[in-house]
Design an enzyme around this catalytic site. Structure first.
Site, PDB file in Angstrom:
ATOM      1  N   ARG A 106       0.815  -1.213   0.000  1.00  0.00           N
ATOM      2  CA  ARG A 106       0.000   0.000   0.000  1.00  0.00           C
ATOM      3  C   ARG A 106       0.849   1.264   0.000  1.00  0.00           C
ATOM      4  O   ARG A 106       0.569   2.217  -0.714  1.00  0.00           O
ATOM      5  CB  ARG A 106      -0.826   0.064   1.293  1.00  0.00           C
ATOM      6  CG  ARG A 106      -2.107  -0.574   1.217  1.00  0.00           C
ATOM      7  CD  ARG A 106      -2.685  -0.712   2.596  1.00  0.00           C
ATOM      8  NE  ARG A 106      -3.824  -1.581   2.443  1.00  0.00           N
ATOM      9  CZ  ARG A 106      -5.045  -1.144   2.184  1.00  0.00           C
ATOM     10  NH1 ARG A 106      -5.300   0.126   2.133  1.00  0.00           N
ATOM     11  NH2 ARG A 106      -6.025  -1.999   2.003  1.00  0.00           N
ATOM     12  N   TYR A 214       0.053 -13.411  -0.463  1.00  0.00           N
ATOM     13  CA  TYR A 214       0.695 -13.079  -1.736  1.00  0.00           C
ATOM     14  C   TYR A 214       2.024 -12.354  -1.515  1.00  0.00           C
ATOM     15  O   TYR A 214       2.242 -11.763  -0.455  1.00  0.00           O
ATOM     16  CB  TYR A 214      -0.232 -12.284  -2.672  1.00  0.00           C
ATOM     17  CG  TYR A 214      -0.876 -11.022  -2.127  1.00  0.00           C
ATOM     18  CD1 TYR A 214      -0.189  -9.815  -2.084  1.00  0.00           C
ATOM     19  CD2 TYR A 214      -2.197 -11.043  -1.703  1.00  0.00           C
ATOM     20  CE1 TYR A 214      -0.816  -8.660  -1.630  1.00  0.00           C
ATOM     21  CE2 TYR A 214      -2.829  -9.895  -1.247  1.00  0.00           C
ATOM     22  CZ  TYR A 214      -2.134  -8.701  -1.214  1.00  0.00           C
ATOM     23  OH  TYR A 214      -2.759  -7.571  -0.768  1.00  0.00           O
ATOM     24  N   ASP A 291     -13.682   5.867  -0.641  1.00  0.00           N
ATOM     25  CA  ASP A 291     -14.437   5.257   0.459  1.00  0.00           C
ATOM     26  C   ASP A 291     -15.495   6.192   1.033  1.00  0.00           C
ATOM     27  O   ASP A 291     -16.470   5.728   1.627  1.00  0.00           O
ATOM     28  CB  ASP A 291     -13.478   4.823   1.579  1.00  0.00           C
ATOM     29  CG  ASP A 291     -12.949   3.412   1.362  1.00  0.00           C
ATOM     30  OD1 ASP A 291     -13.153   2.857   0.266  1.00  0.00           O
ATOM     31  OD2 ASP A 291     -12.314   2.867   2.298  1.00  0.00           O
TER      32      ASP A 291
HETATM   33  P1  FAD Z   1      -8.664   6.448   2.862  1.00  0.00           P
HETATM   34  O1  FAD Z   1      -7.540   5.570   2.497  1.00  0.00           O
HETATM   35  O2  FAD Z   1      -9.395   6.145   4.124  1.00  0.00           O
HETATM   36  O3  FAD Z   1      -8.100   7.934   2.909  1.00  0.00           O
HETATM   37  C1  FAD Z   1      -8.807   8.992   3.510  1.00  0.00           C
HETATM   38  C2  FAD Z   1      -7.820  10.089   3.865  1.00  0.00           C
HETATM   39  O4  FAD Z   1      -8.546  11.225   4.337  1.00  0.00           O
HETATM   40  C3  FAD Z   1      -6.864   9.694   4.989  1.00  0.00           C
HETATM   41  O5  FAD Z   1      -5.550  10.041   4.645  1.00  0.00           O
HETATM   42  C4  FAD Z   1      -7.376  10.472   6.196  1.00  0.00           C
HETATM   43  O6  FAD Z   1      -6.335  10.783   7.110  1.00  0.00           O
HETATM   44  C5  FAD Z   1      -7.949  11.707   5.521  1.00  0.00           C
HETATM   45  N1  FAD Z   1      -9.020  12.351   6.279  1.00  0.00           N
HETATM   46  C6  FAD Z   1     -10.037  11.742   6.946  1.00  0.00           C
HETATM   47  N2  FAD Z   1     -10.833  12.658   7.513  1.00  0.00           N
HETATM   48  C7  FAD Z   1     -10.330  13.867   7.196  1.00  0.00           C
HETATM   49  C8  FAD Z   1     -10.722  15.203   7.492  1.00  0.00           C
HETATM   50  N3  FAD Z   1     -11.809  15.465   8.237  1.00  0.00           N
HETATM   51  N4  FAD Z   1      -9.974  16.239   7.022  1.00  0.00           N
HETATM   52  C9  FAD Z   1      -8.883  15.997   6.258  1.00  0.00           C
HETATM   53  N5  FAD Z   1      -8.453  14.740   5.953  1.00  0.00           N
HETATM   54  C10 FAD Z   1      -9.172  13.698   6.409  1.00  0.00           C
HETATM   55  N6  FAD Z   1      -8.762  -2.147  -2.232  1.00  0.00           N
HETATM   56  C11 FAD Z   1      -8.241  -2.561  -3.412  1.00  0.00           C
HETATM   57  O7  FAD Z   1      -8.427  -1.880  -4.442  1.00  0.00           O
HETATM   58  N7  FAD Z   1      -7.509  -3.721  -3.497  1.00  0.00           N
HETATM   59  C12 FAD Z   1      -7.285  -4.505  -2.395  1.00  0.00           C
HETATM   60  O8  FAD Z   1      -6.630  -5.546  -2.481  1.00  0.00           O
HETATM   61  C13 FAD Z   1      -7.825  -4.099  -1.147  1.00  0.00           C
HETATM   62  N8  FAD Z   1      -7.626  -4.842  -0.050  1.00  0.00           N
HETATM   63  C14 FAD Z   1      -8.134  -4.437   1.141  1.00  0.00           C
HETATM   64  C15 FAD Z   1      -7.915  -5.216   2.273  1.00  0.00           C
HETATM   65  C16 FAD Z   1      -8.432  -4.837   3.505  1.00  0.00           C
HETATM   66  C17 FAD Z   1      -8.211  -5.712   4.701  1.00  0.00           C
HETATM   67  C18 FAD Z   1      -9.167  -3.615   3.603  1.00  0.00           C
HETATM   68  C19 FAD Z   1      -9.715  -3.150   4.910  1.00  0.00           C
HETATM   69  C20 FAD Z   1      -9.382  -2.824   2.483  1.00  0.00           C
HETATM   70  C21 FAD Z   1      -8.880  -3.222   1.237  1.00  0.00           C
HETATM   71  N9  FAD Z   1      -9.067  -2.453   0.089  1.00  0.00           N
HETATM   72  C22 FAD Z   1      -8.572  -2.871  -1.105  1.00  0.00           C
HETATM   73  C23 FAD Z   1      -9.855  -1.196   0.147  1.00  0.00           C
HETATM   74  C24 FAD Z   1      -8.966   0.048   0.158  1.00  0.00           C
HETATM   75  O9  FAD Z   1      -8.009  -0.058   1.181  1.00  0.00           O
HETATM   76  C25 FAD Z   1      -9.795   1.321   0.373  1.00  0.00           C
HETATM   77  O10 FAD Z   1     -10.990   1.253  -0.366  1.00  0.00           O
HETATM   78  C26 FAD Z   1      -9.020   2.556  -0.078  1.00  0.00           C
HETATM   79  O11 FAD Z   1      -7.786   2.621   0.595  1.00  0.00           O
HETATM   80  C27 FAD Z   1      -9.828   3.829   0.160  1.00  0.00           C
HETATM   81  O12 FAD Z   1      -9.052   4.957  -0.178  1.00  0.00           O
HETATM   82  P2  FAD Z   1      -9.583   6.432   0.127  1.00  0.00           P
HETATM   83  O13 FAD Z   1      -8.496   7.346  -0.307  1.00  0.00           O
HETATM   84  O14 FAD Z   1     -10.938   6.613  -0.442  1.00  0.00           O
HETATM   85  O15 FAD Z   1      -9.773   6.497   1.697  1.00  0.00           O
END
Ligand code: FAD
Length: 420
Positions: A106, A214, A291
């Site tokens: 990651r 993996y 997310d």
């Molecule tokens: P996040 O990674 O949650 O990033 C949100 C960011 O916003 C963070 O940096 C946080 O600090 C910041 N933030 C939060 N609130 C605020 C605020 N109020 N003000 C300013 N900043 C803020 N996905 C895949 O595609 N392939 C995989 O193999 C896979 N495996 C997974 C395995 C597991 C066990 C899990 C739990 C998930 C997996 N996922 C996988 C899903 C994936 O990890 C997430 O869907 C993805 O990381 C979401 O990214 P994001 O940027 O939307 O959210």
């Protein structure tokens, strides 16, 4: 940078990849991240062809391949008797979809997007806790915890599962699955004695539990994830997911799984949540992404990928709705709203059902196994809608949208990128 065109809230994989995609269209982009540093928690990510085609277009795929691993197979086993149930031949999959299936740490994928943002001049700010959103005329503003207000024509809320924007505009609860994940990535030497398959994604599915393995980092590391239904999480009581629950959940599993369990990080674990799908992601000039818009359970390994797709779709519509007078944001947001929610709804709901199927017991486990064993290895009926480029275009206007270049994606399905 005084007045950005776009403010992105959240510097996870969704926020950074979107910031980079929009910067490539010449926009001034500011990322507001609440954490003191940009980074990722966790270990491995699987990146399927529907994402590697985008990474290729961004010019990042070669580095992703170099830092990750392109395994030969993805194999599903029964976790109790270790028999093989079905497999994807990932070399053939690459031929079918034109792009490879990669597994990567990651922090490596996040780091590549961070570097790309820095290189291209995205403004990256830490310690920026966004606490609320307001609409303006042709703009939106974010309120920060220290009282400041920042405004831009578009605000993208990429703030993850517990999104402040999602709470403000939708107000729905997260949905607990009562399943808990343990993870662990270790140097490959530590698992060699276990006879692990260093060239595969192996998934062991069992009653109320599953185990994933993996390789990572060019094969130097090995990633393992154990997921199980926590009796305490199910009962809604304190102390859910503790190591004794982990060991009890995997008691009846095969030797290969048992050998992997002690290698997990046993000092931290994660409860698995998603949310019910919503069909509105755009609120005035605030757009939910990643997310914040569509957190899935992890069974389809598409969460980060969907976030990257969201950013690609937004940027591709900026490209077609931008003139010397500026961006026609209403058209961009209407297209984003038209293209993405339906696909992500399907992924989120399918992930729930797929997870239930993995965790069956008794006669239903036997039935599942029989069905999976009967699948032809090279039958892609069930992956086309996910791994093909359909998630990037609305189904009712394919001709118009398919004209958008996806570099390297051969119309005839021919291989245009070779990871080997
Ligand atoms: P996040 O990674 O949650 O990033 C949100 C960011 O916003 C963070 O940096 C946080 O600090 C910041 N933030 C939060 N609130 C605020 C605020 N109020 N003000 C300013 N900043 C803020 N996905 C895949 O595609 N392939 C995989 O193999 C896979 N495996 C997974 C395995 C597991 C066990 C899990 C739990 C998930 C997996 N996922 C996988 C899903 C994936 O990890 C997430 O869907 C993805 O990381 C979401 O990214 P994001 O940027 O939307 O959210």
């Amino acid at each position: 940078m005084s007045n950005p065109d776009v403010i992105v809230v959240g510097g996870g994989i969704g926020g950074l990849s979107t910031a980079f995609a929009l910067r490539r269209q010449g926009l001034a982009v500011r990322v507001l991240e609440s954490a003191a540093e940009f980074g990722e928690v966790g270990a491995g990510l699987q990146i399927a062809p529907n994402c590697t085609r985008i990474l290729h277009e961004y010019g990042l795929l070669d580095q992703v391949v170099k830092r990750g691993v392109a395994p030969a197979d993805m194999i599903m086993f029964d976790a109790v008797d270790s028999s093989e149930l079905t497999r994807l031949d990932l070399r053939d999959l690459e031929r079918a979809y034109g792009f490879p299936y990669i597994v990567i740490h990651r922090s490596d994928l996040h780091g590549l997007f961070l570097d790309a943002c820095r290189r291209t001049g995205v403004e990256l700010l830490n310690d920026q806790q966004v606490v609320g959103y307001e609409q303006g005329t042709g703009s939106a503003s974010v309120r920060l915890a220290d009282g400041r207000v920042e405004t831009a024509p578009l605000v993208i809320a990429a703030d993850g599962l517990h999104s402040v924007a999602r709470r403000q505009y939708v107000g729905d609860p997260t949905v607990s699955s009562s399943y808990v994940a343990y993870r662990g990535a270790v140097p490959i030497e530590q698992v060699r004695a276990n006879q692990v398959d260093e060239d595969a994604v192996a998934v062991y599915v069992g009653p109320g539990c599953h185990f994933v393995q993996y390789p990572l980092r060019g094969g130097e590391m090995f990633n393992q994830v154990a997921v199980f239904e926590s009796p305490k999480a199910l009962a809604g009581v304190e102390g859910w997911g503790s190591p004794d629950e982990l060991d009890a959940a995997f008691e009846g599993t095969c030797e290969q799984v048992q050998l992997g369990l002690p290698m997990l990080w046993r000092d931290r674990w994660w409860q698995m949540y998603d949310r019910d799908p919503i069909d509105q992601w755009v609120y005035g000039r605030v757009a939910l992404l990643g997310d914040a818009a569509h957190p899935p359970l992890q069974y389809m390994a598409q969460g980060a990928i969907m976030a990257i797709e969201d950013g690609w779709v937004l940027a591709s519509h900026v490209a077609r709705n931008q003139t010397a007078g500026g961006v026609d944001w209403a058209s961009v947001l209407a297209a984003y709203q038209a293209v993405r929610p339906e696909h992500c709804r399907r992924v989120v709901l399918t992930a729930r059902v797929w997870g239930e199927l993995w965790h069956l017991d008794g006669v239903r486990r036997e039935q599942r196994n029989a069905i999976l064993r009967s699948r032809d290895t090279h039958d892609y009926t069930f992956t086309d809608w996910v791994y093909g480029p359909t998630a990037l275009f609305p189904e009712d206007e394919p001709e118009m949208y398919r004209a958008i270049p996806l570099a390297g994606a051969g119309q005839d399905g021919s291989t245009t990128h070779d990871s080997r």
